[in-house]
Write a protein that holds these residues in place. Structure first.
Motif, PDB file in Angstrom:
ATOM      1  N   MET A  27       0.757  -1.271   0.220  1.00 53.82           N
ATOM      2  CA  MET A  27      -0.061   0.088  -0.092  1.00 53.82           C
ATOM      3  C   MET A  27       0.800   1.273   0.204  1.00 53.82           C
ATOM      4  N   LYS A  28       0.603   2.306  -0.663  1.00 51.62           N
ATOM      5  CA  LYS A  28       1.335   3.416  -0.677  1.00 51.62           C
ATOM      6  C   LYS A  28       0.518   4.477   0.001  1.00 51.62           C
ATOM      7  N   THR A  29       1.378   5.412   0.695  1.00 49.44           N
ATOM      8  CA  THR A  29       0.601   6.492   1.298  1.00 49.44           C
ATOM      9  C   THR A  29       1.514   7.352   1.662  1.00 49.44           C
ATOM     10  N   THR A  30       1.154   8.571   1.882  1.00 52.55           N
ATOM     11  CA  THR A  30       1.991   9.766   2.170  1.00 52.55           C
ATOM     12  C   THR A  30       1.857  10.107   3.731  1.00 52.55           C
ATOM     13  N   ILE A  31       3.167  10.413   4.289  1.00 45.74           N
ATOM     14  CA  ILE A  31       3.332  11.009   5.744  1.00 45.74           C
ATOM     15  C   ILE A  31       3.900  12.206   5.572  1.00 45.74           C
ATOM     16  N   ASP A  32       3.816  13.234   6.575  1.00 49.31           N
ATOM     17  CA  ASP A  32       4.195  14.360   6.892  1.00 49.31           C
ATOM     18  C   ASP A  32       5.368  14.300   7.924  1.00 49.31           C
ATOM     19  N   LEU A  33       6.739  14.335   7.539  1.00 50.87           N
ATOM     20  CA  LEU A  33       7.583  14.221   8.856  1.00 50.87           C
ATOM     21  C   LEU A  33       8.400  15.523   8.756  1.00 50.87           C
ATOM     22  N   PRO A  34       8.824  15.792  10.016  1.00 51.03           N
ATOM     23  CA  PRO A  34       9.595  17.025  10.212  1.00 51.03           C
ATOM     24  C   PRO A  34      10.788  16.762   9.468  1.00 51.03           C
ATOM     25  N   ASP A  35      11.058  18.038   8.975  1.00 54.03           N
ATOM     26  CA  ASP A  35      12.317  18.011   7.878  1.00 54.03           C
ATOM     27  C   ASP A  35      13.632  17.443   8.696  1.00 54.03           C
ATOM     28  N   ASP A  36      13.847  17.736   9.917  1.00 51.88           N
ATOM     29  CA  ASP A  36      14.913  17.149  10.618  1.00 51.88           C
ATOM     30  C   ASP A  36      15.062  15.660  10.783  1.00 51.88           C
ATOM     31  N   LEU A  37      13.818  15.317  10.844  1.00 50.78           N
ATOM     32  CA  LEU A  37      13.530  13.906  11.191  1.00 50.78           C
ATOM     33  C   LEU A  37      13.870  12.834   9.839  1.00 50.78           C
ATOM     34  N   ALA A  38      13.159  13.572   8.963  1.00 54.85           N
ATOM     35  CA  ALA A  38      13.436  12.988   7.658  1.00 54.85           C
ATOM     36  C   ALA A  38      14.626  12.953   7.128  1.00 54.85           C
ATOM     37  N   ALA A  39      15.629  13.895   7.324  1.00 53.20           N
ATOM     38  CA  ALA A  39      17.003  13.973   6.854  1.00 53.20           C
ATOM     39  C   ALA A  39      17.795  12.842   7.801  1.00 53.20           C
ATOM     40  N   GLU A  40      17.507  12.721   9.318  1.00 56.55           N
ATOM     41  CA  GLU A  40      18.087  12.122  10.041  1.00 56.55           C
ATOM     42  C   GLU A  40      17.853  10.648   9.521  1.00 56.55           C
ATOM     43  N   ALA A  41      16.739  10.196   9.239  1.00 48.72           N
ATOM     44  CA  ALA A  41      16.374   8.932   8.808  1.00 48.72           C
ATOM     45  C   ALA A  41      16.901   8.627   7.578  1.00 48.72           C
ATOM     46  N   LYS A  42      16.865   9.135   6.680  1.00 47.99           N
ATOM     47  CA  LYS A  42      17.496   9.027   5.276  1.00 47.99           C
ATOM     48  C   LYS A  42      19.316   8.864   5.457  1.00 47.99           C
ATOM     49  N   ALA A  43      19.743   9.561   6.139  1.00 46.15           N
ATOM     50  CA  ALA A  43      21.220   9.469   6.464  1.00 46.15           C
ATOM     51  C   ALA A  43      21.482   8.119   7.374  1.00 46.15           C
ATOM     52  N   ALA A  44      20.572   7.804   8.300  1.00 47.66           N
ATOM     53  CA  ALA A  44      20.579   6.437   8.927  1.00 47.66           C
ATOM     54  C   ALA A  44      20.523   5.203   7.843  1.00 47.66           C
ATOM     55  N   ALA A  45      19.599   5.408   7.126  1.00 45.04           N
ATOM     56  CA  ALA A  45      19.345   4.318   6.096  1.00 45.04           C
ATOM     57  C   ALA A  45      20.353   4.236   4.962  1.00 45.04           C
ATOM     58  N   ALA A  46      21.008   5.423   4.721  1.00 46.73           N
ATOM     59  CA  ALA A  46      22.245   5.151   3.770  1.00 46.73           C
ATOM     60  C   ALA A  46      23.304   4.647   4.622  1.00 46.73           C
ATOM     61  N   GLU A  47      23.464   5.007   5.877  1.00 42.24           N
ATOM     62  CA  GLU A  47      24.666   4.620   6.477  1.00 42.24           C
ATOM     63  C   GLU A  47      24.503   2.967   6.833  1.00 42.24           C
ATOM     64  N   ARG A  48      23.066   2.563   6.947  1.00 39.02           N
ATOM     65  CA  ARG A  48      23.138   0.985   7.021  1.00 39.02           C
ATOM     66  C   ARG A  48      22.797   0.334   5.986  1.00 39.02           C
ATOM     67  N   ARG A  49      23.021   0.983   4.713  1.00 44.75           N
ATOM     68  CA  ARG A  49      22.671   0.272   3.346  1.00 44.75           C
ATOM     69  C   ARG A  49      21.498  -0.265   3.247  1.00 44.75           C
ATOM     70  N   THR A  50      20.489   0.348   3.722  1.00 42.98           N
ATOM     71  CA  THR A  50      19.162  -0.112   3.555  1.00 42.98           C
ATOM     72  C   THR A  50      18.309   1.165   3.143  1.00 42.98           C
ATOM     73  N   THR A  51      16.837   0.926   2.944  1.00 49.13           N
ATOM     74  CA  THR A  51      16.066   1.928   2.314  1.00 49.13           C
ATOM     75  C   THR A  51      15.452   2.728   3.482  1.00 49.13           C
ATOM     76  N   LEU A  52      15.025   3.912   3.239  1.00 50.75           N
ATOM     77  CA  LEU A  52      13.890   4.616   4.151  1.00 50.75           C
ATOM     78  C   LEU A  52      12.550   3.730   4.372  1.00 50.75           C
ATOM     79  N   ARG A  53      12.403   3.084   3.327  1.00 52.28           N
ATOM     80  CA  ARG A  53      10.828   2.124   3.312  1.00 52.28           C
ATOM     81  C   ARG A  53      11.134   1.256   4.435  1.00 52.28           C
TER      82      ARG A  53
END
Length: 78
Positions: free
Chosen positions: A1-27
């Motif tokens: 299922m696809k959905t849209t969520i609204d995240l605070p910019d700083d949380l989204a950036a932190e999550a994207k960086a953590a995903a990249a560091e762990r070689r996984t996806t934000l999903r």
């Protein structure tokens, strides 16, 4: 299922960086985090708590905060 969520910019950036560091996806991080939170909440069970009321019409006003806590949790009076 696809959905849209609204995240605070700083949380989204932190999550994207953590995903990249762990070689996984934000999903995948979202799936793992949501599953962990749902499991945690399920393991807590129901909260056995009730506020003392006056004939079911609101909080008993003659009680101070300590008495409300004591009666709500069924503790012995101090």
């Amino acid at each position: 299922m696809k959905t849209t969520i609204d995240l605070p910019d700083d949380l989204a950036a932190e999550a994207k960086a953590a995903a990249a560091e762990r070689r996984t996806t934000l999903r995948e991080m979202m799936i793992t985090g949501l599953r962990a939170e749902l499991d945690r909440r399920e393991s807590l069970g129901p909260v056995d708590f009730c506020f003392p009321t006056v004939n079911g019409n609101g909080l008993a006003v003659e009680l101070d905060p300590a008495q409300v806590i004591t009666r709500s949790y069924g503790l012995p009076d101090a």
